[in-house]
Design a protein around this motif. Structure first.
Motif, PDB file in Angstrom:
ATOM      1  N   LEU A 133       0.860  -1.183   0.000  1.00  0.00           N
ATOM      2  CA  LEU A 133       0.000   0.000   0.000  1.00  0.00           C
ATOM      3  C   LEU A 133       0.894   1.229   0.000  1.00  0.00           C
ATOM      4  CD1 LEU A 133      -3.073   0.325   0.128  1.00  0.00           C
ATOM      5  CD2 LEU A 133      -2.899   0.299   2.621  1.00  0.00           C
ATOM      6  N   GLN A 134       0.694   2.094  -0.996  1.00  0.00           N
ATOM      7  CA  GLN A 134       1.598   3.245  -1.155  1.00  0.00           C
ATOM      8  C   GLN A 134       0.753   4.498  -1.398  1.00  0.00           C
ATOM      9  OE1 GLN A 134       3.041   1.750  -4.797  1.00  0.00           O
ATOM     10  NE2 GLN A 134       4.786   0.648  -3.953  1.00  0.00           N
ATOM     11  N   PHE A 135       1.052   5.548  -0.672  1.00  0.00           N
ATOM     12  CA  PHE A 135       0.355   6.826  -0.857  1.00  0.00           C
ATOM     13  C   PHE A 135       1.349   7.844  -1.409  1.00  0.00           C
ATOM     14  CE2 PHE A 135      -2.610   6.180   3.108  1.00  0.00           C
ATOM     15  CZ  PHE A 135      -3.191   5.075   2.496  1.00  0.00           C
ATOM     16  N   GLU A 136       0.926   8.603  -2.420  1.00  0.00           N
ATOM     17  CA  GLU A 136       1.708   9.771  -2.839  1.00  0.00           C
ATOM     18  C   GLU A 136       1.062  10.987  -2.177  1.00  0.00           C
ATOM     19  OE1 GLU A 136       2.653  10.153  -7.033  1.00  0.00           O
ATOM     20  OE2 GLU A 136       2.089   8.062  -7.363  1.00  0.00           O
ATOM     21  N   GLY A 137       1.885  11.912  -1.686  1.00  0.00           N
ATOM     22  CA  GLY A 137       1.297  13.028  -0.945  1.00  0.00           C
ATOM     23  C   GLY A 137       2.061  14.327  -1.091  1.00  0.00           C
ATOM     24  N   ILE A 138       1.332  15.411  -0.801  1.00  0.00           N
ATOM     25  CA  ILE A 138       1.909  16.753  -0.826  1.00  0.00           C
ATOM     26  C   ILE A 138       1.652  17.391   0.534  1.00  0.00           C
ATOM     27  CG2 ILE A 138       1.744  19.046  -1.913  1.00  0.00           C
ATOM     28  CD1 ILE A 138       0.733  17.574  -4.459  1.00  0.00           C
ATOM     29  N   VAL A 139       2.705  17.964   1.123  1.00  0.00           N
ATOM     30  CA  VAL A 139       2.561  18.593   2.438  1.00  0.00           C
ATOM     31  C   VAL A 139       1.758  19.885   2.277  1.00  0.00           C
ATOM     32  CG1 VAL A 139       3.783  19.694   4.361  1.00  0.00           C
ATOM     33  CG2 VAL A 139       4.706  17.613   3.309  1.00  0.00           C
ATOM     34  N   ARG A 140       0.675  19.998   3.028  1.00  0.00           N
ATOM     35  CA  ARG A 140      -0.151  21.208   2.974  1.00  0.00           C
ATOM     36  C   ARG A 140       0.112  22.135   4.158  1.00  0.00           C
ATOM     37  NH1 ARG A 140      -0.858  21.446  -2.160  1.00  0.00           N
ATOM     38  NH2 ARG A 140      -2.210  19.850  -3.029  1.00  0.00           N
ATOM     39  N   ARG A 141       0.595  21.582   5.258  1.00  0.00           N
ATOM     40  CA  ARG A 141       0.923  22.434   6.420  1.00  0.00           C
ATOM     41  C   ARG A 141       1.863  21.680   7.358  1.00  0.00           C
ATOM     42  NH1 ARG A 141      -3.822  25.094   9.926  1.00  0.00           N
ATOM     43  NH2 ARG A 141      -4.268  22.907  10.382  1.00  0.00           N
ATOM     44  N   GLU A 142       2.798  22.433   7.912  1.00  0.00           N
ATOM     45  CA  GLU A 142       3.657  21.881   8.975  1.00  0.00           C
ATOM     46  C   GLU A 142       3.489  22.774  10.190  1.00  0.00           C
ATOM     47  OE1 GLU A 142       7.443  19.827   6.697  1.00  0.00           O
ATOM     48  OE2 GLU A 142       7.743  21.410   8.172  1.00  0.00           O
ATOM     49  N   THR A 143       3.261  22.166  11.331  1.00  0.00           N
ATOM     50  CA  THR A 143       3.055  22.929  12.561  1.00  0.00           C
ATOM     51  C   THR A 143       4.055  22.446  13.598  1.00  0.00           C
ATOM     52  OG1 THR A 143       0.698  22.847  12.012  1.00  0.00           O
ATOM     53  CG2 THR A 143       1.275  23.665  14.201  1.00  0.00           C
ATOM     54  N   PRO A 144       4.776  23.364  14.244  1.00  0.00           N
ATOM     55  CA  PRO A 144       5.712  22.914  15.283  1.00  0.00           C
ATOM     56  C   PRO A 144       4.955  22.225  16.416  1.00  0.00           C
ATOM     57  CG  PRO A 144       5.991  25.264  14.783  1.00  0.00           C
ATOM     58  CD  PRO A 144       4.755  24.823  14.088  1.00  0.00           C
ATOM     59  N   GLY A 145       5.554  21.187  16.975  1.00  0.00           N
ATOM     60  CA  GLY A 145       4.917  20.508  18.103  1.00  0.00           C
ATOM     61  C   GLY A 145       5.035  21.331  19.384  1.00  0.00           C
ATOM     62  N   VAL A 146       4.260  20.991  20.366  1.00  0.00           N
ATOM     63  CA  VAL A 146       4.392  21.612  21.693  1.00  0.00           C
ATOM     64  C   VAL A 146       5.810  21.348  22.210  1.00  0.00           C
ATOM     65  CG1 VAL A 146       3.584  21.478  24.083  1.00  0.00           C
ATOM     66  CG2 VAL A 146       1.935  21.402  22.200  1.00  0.00           C
ATOM     67  N   ASP A 147       6.246  20.092  22.009  1.00  0.00           N
ATOM     68  CA  ASP A 147       7.638  19.720  22.253  1.00  0.00           C
ATOM     69  C   ASP A 147       8.398  20.044  20.954  1.00  0.00           C
ATOM     70  OD1 ASP A 147      10.007  18.260  22.101  1.00  0.00           O
ATOM     71  OD2 ASP A 147       9.235  16.623  23.330  1.00  0.00           O
ATOM     72  N   PRO A 148       9.480  20.852  21.017  1.00  0.00           N
ATOM     73  CA  PRO A 148      10.160  21.238  19.781  1.00  0.00           C
ATOM     74  C   PRO A 148      10.808  20.065  19.036  1.00  0.00           C
ATOM     75  CG  PRO A 148      11.357  22.009  21.717  1.00  0.00           C
ATOM     76  CD  PRO A 148      10.070  21.438  22.210  1.00  0.00           C
ATOM     77  N   GLY A 149      10.776  18.869  19.625  1.00  0.00           N
ATOM     78  CA  GLY A 149      11.400  17.706  18.990  1.00  0.00           C
ATOM     79  C   GLY A 149      10.611  17.115  17.826  1.00  0.00           C
TER      80      GLY A 149
END
Ligand code: FMN
Length: 289
Positions: A133-149
């Motif tokens: 099973l393989q998905f192709e994808g495009i990142v629409r948003r990146e949000t920093p975590g509460v933990d910066p890690g």
């Protein structure tokens, strides 16, 4: 609602909270055009969106910041060794200080894992050929975590590829019985077990789920006087799972209650009983529903 009387659990402080999710292989493109493949497990899906939890200091995150396309490839359980071969390497050079003790830089991770890249159709990074099973994808948003890690990476899935043996013929549905995701649970790999049931929303299930043997909860149907009646217990379970019901008949000889789906009210089954307590309860519903 009754509250369970005693707490039969113990309080613990586990090192991870990986209760058990399918592992996946995320492929991104390095600046030189070569693919980087990394194992991960943190994700969830709603609609066409896939939300990934990715470490900030990995090569995967660095690639996505520059080139926000990826493939997310789900290995079957028999591929666990291939996945595990990638567990101590990073495509990041130099290796981030926090990982230096237990990771080394590896530029050729596909080869190391014994996996082959397969060209994608929509995005630039390749798929992992061996993954069913393989998905192709495009990142629409990146949000920093509460933990910066970590980062919360929201991906729109733009194409899905599946091996034909996983697909119900003539449909777009995955045959859940044919699919064996690699489950990552508290740092151990598992195949899934036998099917135990399905949700009423399954597009391929033969019928509505049979919920008749769910252990009864302590409380009973609000109007019920006879909590000991097996028929009434069945009704309690039906109601607890969101089903509706209607008393069709209540005579001296017996009572008939129709059990209906919560969506649309379609009858799924009936309870027929000559239990005196059940008849008494059913008769009351007819008089005063
Ligand atoms: C089974 C498994 C599950 C993992 N789950 C995640 C995860 O959900 N998110 C993540 O960022 N890293 C996860 N990791 C760790 C990454 O694979 C690791 O940090 C790796 O170095 C990343 O590679 P990269 O630096 O080339 O991107 C997981 C590793 C394994 C073996």
């Amino acid at each position: 609602m009754d509250v369970a009387p005693d707490d039969d659990h113990v309080v613990i402080d586990p090192s991870v909270l990986y209760v058990g999710t399918p592992a996946y292989l995320v492929v991104t493109r390095n600046a030189d055009g070569n693919p980087n493949v990394a194992p991960a497990s943190s994700h969830w899906a709603l609609g066409r969106m896939l939300v990934l939890g990715l470490e900030t200091d990995g090569q995967t995150a660095a690639n996505l910041a520059e080139r926000p396309e990826l493939t997310v490839n789900f290995p079957s359980s028999d591929l666990w060794r291939h996945v595990e071969r990638l567990s101590a390497v990073t495509g990041r050079d130099p290796v981030p200080a926090a990982k230096a003790d237990h990771y080394r830089f590896e530029p050729s991770k596909f080869e190391l894992a014994g996996l082959r890249p397969q060209p994608s159709e929509v995005v630039a990074p390749p798929r992992v050929h061996e993954c069913p099973l393989q998905f192709e994808g495009i990142v629409r948003r990146e949000t920093p975590g509460v933990d910066p890690g970590y980062l919360v990476v929201e991906v729109e899935v733009v194409r899905v590829h599946a091996l034909p043996e996983l697909v119900v013929p003539g449909t777009n549905h995955i045959d859940a019985n044919a699919w064996h995701p690699l489950i990552y649970s508290f740092r151990h790999y598992f195949d899934r077990g036998a099917e135990v049931g399905w949700t009423r929303k399954s597009a391929i299930a033969p019928s509505a789920p049979d919920l008749s043997d769910v252990p009864p909860r302590a409380e009973s149907v609000s109007a019920g006087p006879a909590a000991t009646s097996a028929s009434l217990d069945e009704l309690v379970r039906w109601e607890a799972f969101g089903g509706t019901w209607a008393v069709l008949e209540a005579t001296r000889d017996g009572a008939i209650v129709s059990l209906c789906r919560c969506d649309g009210g379609e009858e799924v089954s009936r309870i027929t009983s000559d239990d005196p307590g059940f008849i008494e309860w059913a008769a009351k519903q007819l008089v005063c529903p």
